[in-house]
Design a protein around this motif. Structure first.
Motif, PDB file in Angstrom:
ATOM      1  N   UNK A  23       0.849  -1.188   0.000  1.00  0.00           N
ATOM      2  CA  UNK A  23       0.000   0.000   0.000  1.00  0.00           C
ATOM      3  C   UNK A  23       0.882   1.234   0.000  1.00  0.00           C
ATOM      4  N   UNK A  24       0.679   2.089  -0.989  1.00  0.00           N
ATOM      5  CA  UNK A  24       1.406   3.349  -1.107  1.00  0.00           C
ATOM      6  C   UNK A  24       0.455   4.499  -0.842  1.00  0.00           C
ATOM      7  N   UNK A  25       0.788   5.365   0.107  1.00  0.00           N
ATOM      8  CA  UNK A  25      -0.022   6.539   0.398  1.00  0.00           C
ATOM      9  C   UNK A  25       0.588   7.796  -0.180  1.00  0.00           C
ATOM     10  N   UNK A  26      -0.258   8.689  -0.672  1.00  0.00           N
ATOM     11  CA  UNK A  26       0.183   9.991  -1.155  1.00  0.00           C
ATOM     12  C   UNK A  26      -0.603  11.038  -0.382  1.00  0.00           C
ATOM     13  N   UNK A  27       0.101  11.815   0.439  1.00  0.00           N
ATOM     14  CA  UNK A  27      -0.522  12.813   1.298  1.00  0.00           C
ATOM     15  C   UNK A  27      -0.187  14.219   0.811  1.00  0.00           C
ATOM     16  N   UNK A  28      -0.850  15.198   1.414  1.00  0.00           N
ATOM     17  CA  UNK A  28      -0.588  16.592   1.065  1.00  0.00           C
ATOM     18  C   UNK A  28      -1.807  17.443   1.348  1.00  0.00           C
ATOM     19  N   UNK A  29      -1.616  18.735   1.337  1.00  0.00           N
ATOM     20  CA  UNK A  29      -2.692  19.683   1.620  1.00  0.00           C
ATOM     21  C   UNK A  29      -3.702  19.715   0.473  1.00  0.00           C
ATOM     22  N   UNK A  30      -4.893  20.271   0.703  1.00  0.00           N
ATOM     23  CA  UNK A  30      -5.866  20.407  -0.381  1.00  0.00           C
ATOM     24  C   UNK A  30      -5.266  21.147  -1.573  1.00  0.00           C
ATOM     25  N   UNK A  31      -5.452  20.585  -2.767  1.00  0.00           N
ATOM     26  CA  UNK A  31      -4.939  21.208  -3.975  1.00  0.00           C
ATOM     27  C   UNK A  31      -3.485  20.934  -4.271  1.00  0.00           C
ATOM     28  N   UNK A 153       0.387   1.477   5.795  1.00  0.00           N
ATOM     29  CA  UNK A 153       0.986   1.920   4.540  1.00  0.00           C
ATOM     30  C   UNK A 153       2.478   1.607   4.505  1.00  0.00           C
ATOM     31  N   UNK A 154       2.937   1.013   3.396  1.00  0.00           N
ATOM     32  CA  UNK A 154       4.361   0.684   3.262  1.00  0.00           C
ATOM     33  C   UNK A 154       5.201   1.946   3.118  1.00  0.00           C
ATOM     34  N   UNK A 155       4.699   2.895   2.356  1.00  0.00           N
ATOM     35  CA  UNK A 155       5.351   4.199   2.222  1.00  0.00           C
ATOM     36  C   UNK A 155       4.284   5.271   2.109  1.00  0.00           C
ATOM     37  N   UNK A 156       4.649   6.490   2.504  1.00  0.00           N
ATOM     38  CA  UNK A 156       3.796   7.656   2.275  1.00  0.00           C
ATOM     39  C   UNK A 156       4.661   8.746   1.649  1.00  0.00           C
ATOM     40  N   UNK A 157       4.201   9.257   0.510  1.00  0.00           N
ATOM     41  CA  UNK A 157       4.849  10.385  -0.141  1.00  0.00           C
ATOM     42  C   UNK A 157       4.018  11.637   0.142  1.00  0.00           C
ATOM     43  N   UNK A 158       4.678  12.755   0.325  1.00  0.00           N
ATOM     44  CA  UNK A 158       3.997  14.006   0.643  1.00  0.00           C
ATOM     45  C   UNK A 158       4.198  14.998  -0.500  1.00  0.00           C
ATOM     46  N   UNK A 159       3.099  15.442  -1.117  1.00  0.00           N
ATOM     47  CA  UNK A 159       3.152  16.430  -2.202  1.00  0.00           C
ATOM     48  C   UNK A 159       3.244  17.831  -1.599  1.00  0.00           C
ATOM     49  N   UNK A 160       4.267  18.573  -1.994  1.00  0.00           N
ATOM     50  CA  UNK A 160       4.467  19.925  -1.448  1.00  0.00           C
ATOM     51  C   UNK A 160       4.809  20.895  -2.576  1.00  0.00           C
ATOM     52  N   UNK A 161       3.827  21.284  -3.404  1.00  0.00           N
ATOM     53  CA  UNK A 161       4.084  22.213  -4.505  1.00  0.00           C
ATOM     54  C   UNK A 161       4.228  23.642  -3.994  1.00  0.00           C
ATOM     55  N   UNK A 162       4.509  24.549  -4.917  1.00  0.00           N
ATOM     56  CA  UNK A 162       4.511  25.973  -4.586  1.00  0.00           C
ATOM     57  C   UNK A 162       3.148  26.361  -4.009  1.00  0.00           C
ATOM     58  N   UNK A 163       3.155  27.088  -2.895  1.00  0.00           N
ATOM     59  CA  UNK A 163       1.910  27.376  -2.188  1.00  0.00           C
ATOM     60  C   UNK A 163       0.962  28.256  -2.998  1.00  0.00           C
TER      61      UNK A 163
END
Length: 238
Positions: A23-31, A153-163
């Protein structure tokens, strides 16, 4: 050296182990681009041969509006306590424990963006799915029932684009699904950004932080141009 989308594909391919679903998780703020990244990963990996990857978003565990009205939380829809976090954690555990041989289809809820309502049994995860990609805001939250999610979750990646870009895309998404520009901006400033600050504080718990998103195929398979999201610059957080 910055990671590329190909690097992310290789990392995802390596997660399943013999006899065990990953299981791969992808986290991050809305948008932040979580759904776009998850969809492109699943589409690309499944396009390499027999489909073996499933996509199960967290959004299917939104509480229905009728329940939010009963609880008095409708105006905070999207906050952590407007989801069935325990149900989400239980589904992830079931997905992790299913085995290919003798396994069965697992049905997960989806989310209808136009209606903004969850849909029971909308996503079928076959026993042949060796990797499940799930994405949502609160995968790394360590309070209440949310604390049970990370362990599945085996891994979690966090999306952090330009705000600034993240907020712009978020407003545009609310407009796409029926809000006026003024309503979209008001909702983002009142609700989404409060949730975004909470999510940002969980970033250090991720295995990988994906930032400076430029230069990978969009959800239609077309190459992106400058200023559009795509995983290039990253830093590790494990």
């Amino acid at each position: 050296m910055p990671l590329t989308f190909e690097d992310l594909l290789a990392r995802a391919r390596a997660l399943p182990r013999l006899g065990h679903r990953a299981l791969l998780g992808i986290a991050g703020s809305p948008g932040a681009g979580k759904s776009t990244l998850a969809e492109q990963l699943v589409r690309t990996l499944n396009g390499e041969g027999e489909p073996w990857v499933a996509h199960v978003p967290m959004d299917g565990f939104h509480l229905a509006d009728v329940e939010l009205d009963r609880l008095g939380r409708r105006d905070r829809k999207g906050a952590p306590d407007t989801f069935d976090a325990a149900g989400y954690a239980a589904l992830l555990r079931r997905l992790r424990e299913e085995r290919d041989e003798g396994g069965e289809v697992v049905y997960a809820p989806g989310f209808e963006r136009v209606l903004e309502q969850p849909l029971a049994g909308a996503i079928a995860v076959p026993p042949t799915a060796r990797l499940v990609v799930t994405e949502g805001n609160y995968l790394l939250l360590d309070t209440g029932a949310w604390s049970r999610v990370r362990a599945q979750l085996d891994e979690v990646w966090f999306c952090a684009p330009d705000e600034d870009e993240r907020v712009r895309r978020l407003v545009a998404r609310h407009e796409e699904f029926g809000k006026s520009h003024q309503e979209a901006v008001a909702w983002v400033l009142r609700s989404d950004e409060r949730n975004a600050r909470l999510v940002a504080a969980t970033r250090e718990r991720a295995d990988l932080v994906v930032r400076d998103l430029v230069g990978w195929p969009d959800r239609h398979g077309r190459p992106r141009t400058g200023g559009e999201p795509g995983p290039v610059g990253t830093d590790t957080g494990c």
